[in-house]
Design a protein around this motif. Structure first.
Motif, PDB file in Angstrom:
ATOM      1  N   ALA A  88       0.814  -1.221   0.000  1.00  0.00           N
ATOM      2  CA  ALA A  88       0.000   0.000   0.000  1.00  0.00           C
ATOM      3  C   ALA A  88       0.845   1.267   0.000  1.00  0.00           C
ATOM      4  CB  ALA A  88      -0.940  -0.001   1.203  1.00  0.00           C
ATOM      5  N   GLN A  89       2.138   1.142   0.254  1.00  0.00           N
ATOM      6  CA  GLN A  89       3.031   2.296   0.250  1.00  0.00           C
ATOM      7  C   GLN A  89       3.751   2.477  -1.076  1.00  0.00           C
ATOM      8  OE1 GLN A  89       4.268   0.834   4.396  1.00  0.00           O
ATOM      9  NE2 GLN A  89       5.259   2.824   4.199  1.00  0.00           N
ATOM     10  N   VAL A  90       3.515   1.597  -2.031  1.00  0.00           N
ATOM     11  CA  VAL A  90       4.148   1.706  -3.348  1.00  0.00           C
ATOM     12  C   VAL A  90       3.356   2.716  -4.174  1.00  0.00           C
ATOM     13  CG1 VAL A  90       4.765   0.497  -5.474  1.00  0.00           C
ATOM     14  CG2 VAL A  90       5.074  -0.628  -3.242  1.00  0.00           C
ATOM     15  N   ALA A  91       4.015   3.810  -4.543  1.00  0.00           N
ATOM     16  CA  ALA A  91       3.362   4.865  -5.315  1.00  0.00           C
ATOM     17  C   ALA A  91       3.494   4.630  -6.809  1.00  0.00           C
ATOM     18  CB  ALA A  91       3.962   6.225  -4.957  1.00  0.00           C
ATOM     19  N   LYS A  92       4.618   4.040  -7.258  1.00  0.00           N
ATOM     20  CA  LYS A  92       4.891   3.926  -8.690  1.00  0.00           C
ATOM     21  C   LYS A  92       5.691   2.674  -8.987  1.00  0.00           C
ATOM     22  CE  LYS A  92       5.648   5.808 -12.956  1.00  0.00           C
ATOM     23  NZ  LYS A  92       6.121   4.680 -13.726  1.00  0.00           N
ATOM     24  N   LEU A  93       5.303   1.974 -10.034  1.00  0.00           N
ATOM     25  CA  LEU A  93       6.055   0.836 -10.566  1.00  0.00           C
ATOM     26  C   LEU A  93       6.456   1.143 -12.003  1.00  0.00           C
ATOM     27  CD1 LEU A  93       3.670  -2.105  -9.556  1.00  0.00           C
ATOM     28  CD2 LEU A  93       5.821  -1.487  -8.428  1.00  0.00           C
ATOM     29  N   THR A  94       7.620   0.678 -12.377  1.00  0.00           N
ATOM     30  CA  THR A  94       8.004   0.642 -13.793  1.00  0.00           C
ATOM     31  C   THR A  94       8.362  -0.797 -14.090  1.00  0.00           C
ATOM     32  OG1 THR A  94       8.878   2.884 -13.665  1.00  0.00           O
ATOM     33  CG2 THR A  94       9.522   1.576 -15.580  1.00  0.00           C
ATOM     34  N   GLN A 123       1.751   3.116 -12.785  1.00  0.00           N
ATOM     35  CA  GLN A 123       2.616   2.096 -13.383  1.00  0.00           C
ATOM     36  C   GLN A 123       2.890   2.418 -14.845  1.00  0.00           C
ATOM     37  OE1 GLN A 123       2.806  -2.756 -13.757  1.00  0.00           O
ATOM     38  NE2 GLN A 123       0.963  -1.860 -12.952  1.00  0.00           N
ATOM     39  N   THR A 124       4.111   2.123 -15.262  1.00  0.00           N
ATOM     40  CA  THR A 124       4.505   2.262 -16.658  1.00  0.00           C
ATOM     41  C   THR A 124       5.108   0.946 -17.115  1.00  0.00           C
ATOM     42  OG1 THR A 124       4.965   4.614 -16.378  1.00  0.00           O
ATOM     43  CG2 THR A 124       5.985   3.528 -18.270  1.00  0.00           C
ATOM     44  N   LEU A 125       4.671   0.467 -18.265  1.00  0.00           N
ATOM     45  CA  LEU A 125       5.227  -0.741 -18.875  1.00  0.00           C
ATOM     46  C   LEU A 125       6.115  -0.321 -20.036  1.00  0.00           C
ATOM     47  CD1 LEU A 125       3.395  -4.008 -19.779  1.00  0.00           C
ATOM     48  CD2 LEU A 125       4.984  -2.976 -21.374  1.00  0.00           C
ATOM     49  N   VAL A 126       7.360  -0.813 -20.033  1.00  0.00           N
ATOM     50  CA  VAL A 126       8.313  -0.488 -21.080  1.00  0.00           C
ATOM     51  C   VAL A 126       8.715  -1.776 -21.801  1.00  0.00           C
ATOM     52  CG1 VAL A 126      10.538   0.574 -21.617  1.00  0.00           C
ATOM     53  CG2 VAL A 126       9.202   1.414 -19.661  1.00  0.00           C
ATOM     54  N   PRO A 127       8.308  -1.940 -23.068  1.00  0.00           N
ATOM     55  CA  PRO A 127       8.772  -3.097 -23.834  1.00  0.00           C
ATOM     56  C   PRO A 127      10.254  -2.915 -24.178  1.00  0.00           C
ATOM     57  CG  PRO A 127       6.790  -2.129 -24.801  1.00  0.00           C
ATOM     58  CD  PRO A 127       7.319  -1.155 -23.789  1.00  0.00           C
ATOM     59  N   VAL A 128      11.024  -3.976 -24.002  1.00  0.00           N
ATOM     60  CA  VAL A 128      12.458  -3.914 -24.288  1.00  0.00           C
ATOM     61  C   VAL A 128      12.890  -5.164 -25.068  1.00  0.00           C
ATOM     62  CG1 VAL A 128      13.029  -2.484 -22.279  1.00  0.00           C
ATOM     63  CG2 VAL A 128      13.052  -4.971 -22.062  1.00  0.00           C
TER      64      VAL A 128
END
Length: 147
Positions: A88-94, A123-128
C-alpha cells in the motif's frame, strides 16, 4: 474518481495516506492493474527500489515469463519487508518486459492484483528487446513512500 488507502495496516491519520487519482474524464486503468496517478503525503520519505528480476533464491531464472513475473514481485515483497513497508506504500512501478505482446498483460495484471488488491500504484510498462542478462524476461522497480 479519487480514492486513498492507508500506508500501513494500522494507519488512520490522513497524513500517512497515499491518494490515488483516476480522473473521471480519462480511461479507468484499474482493470489493467494500475492507477493514473498517486499523490504522496506531505513529509513522506521516498525509497527508490532497484529493478527486481525473476531470479530465485538459488540465483536461477525460469524460462517461463509467468514464473519470472511472480518471482520478481515476490522479490519486491522481500524488499518492502526490509523497508518495513507494505504494498500500500508503493506509489509507482516501472515494469520492463522482454519481447512484450498483449498475451503477457493477463499475467501482469493478475500478479499486480494479487499483490496490491485495489490499492493500485501508478505504473509504466516499457517493452524492451532484452534486459541486463540473457535469461531475464521481466523486471520491476518501485517508488515507495515511507512515513
Amino acid at each position: 474518481m479519487s480514492t486513498s488507502f492507508p500506508t500501513t495496516a494500522s494507519a488512520c491519520d490522513e497524513m500517512d495516506k497515499l491518494t490515488i487519482v483516476n480522473p473521471a474524464n480519462l480511461y479507468d486503468p484499474s482493470a489493467h492493474g494500475y492507477s493514473v496517478s498517486v499523490v504522496a503525503p506531505t513529509g513522506g520519505r521516498v525509497a527508490y527500489v532497484s529493478g527486481q528480476g525473476g531470479v530465485d533464491d538459488n540465483g536461477a531464472y525460469s524460462p517461463e515469463f509467468a514464473v519470472q513475473v511472480k518471482q520478481a514481485y515476490a522479490n519486491l515483497g522481500k524488499v518492502l519487508d526490509a523497508l518495513d513497508a507494505t504494498p500500500a506504500q508503493v506509489a509507482k512501478l516501472t515494469v520492463f518486459v522482454v519481447d512484450h505482446d498483449p498475451s503477457k498483460l493477463g499475467v501482469l495484471t493478475q500478479t499486480v492484483a494479487e499483490m496490491f488488491g485495489k490499492t493500485l500504484p501508478a505504473q509504466t510498462l516499457v517493452p524492451v528487446p532484452k534486459l541486463a542478462i540473457e535469461p531475464m524476461l521481466f523486471e520491476v522497480d518501485a517508488v515507495v513512500v515511507l512515513p
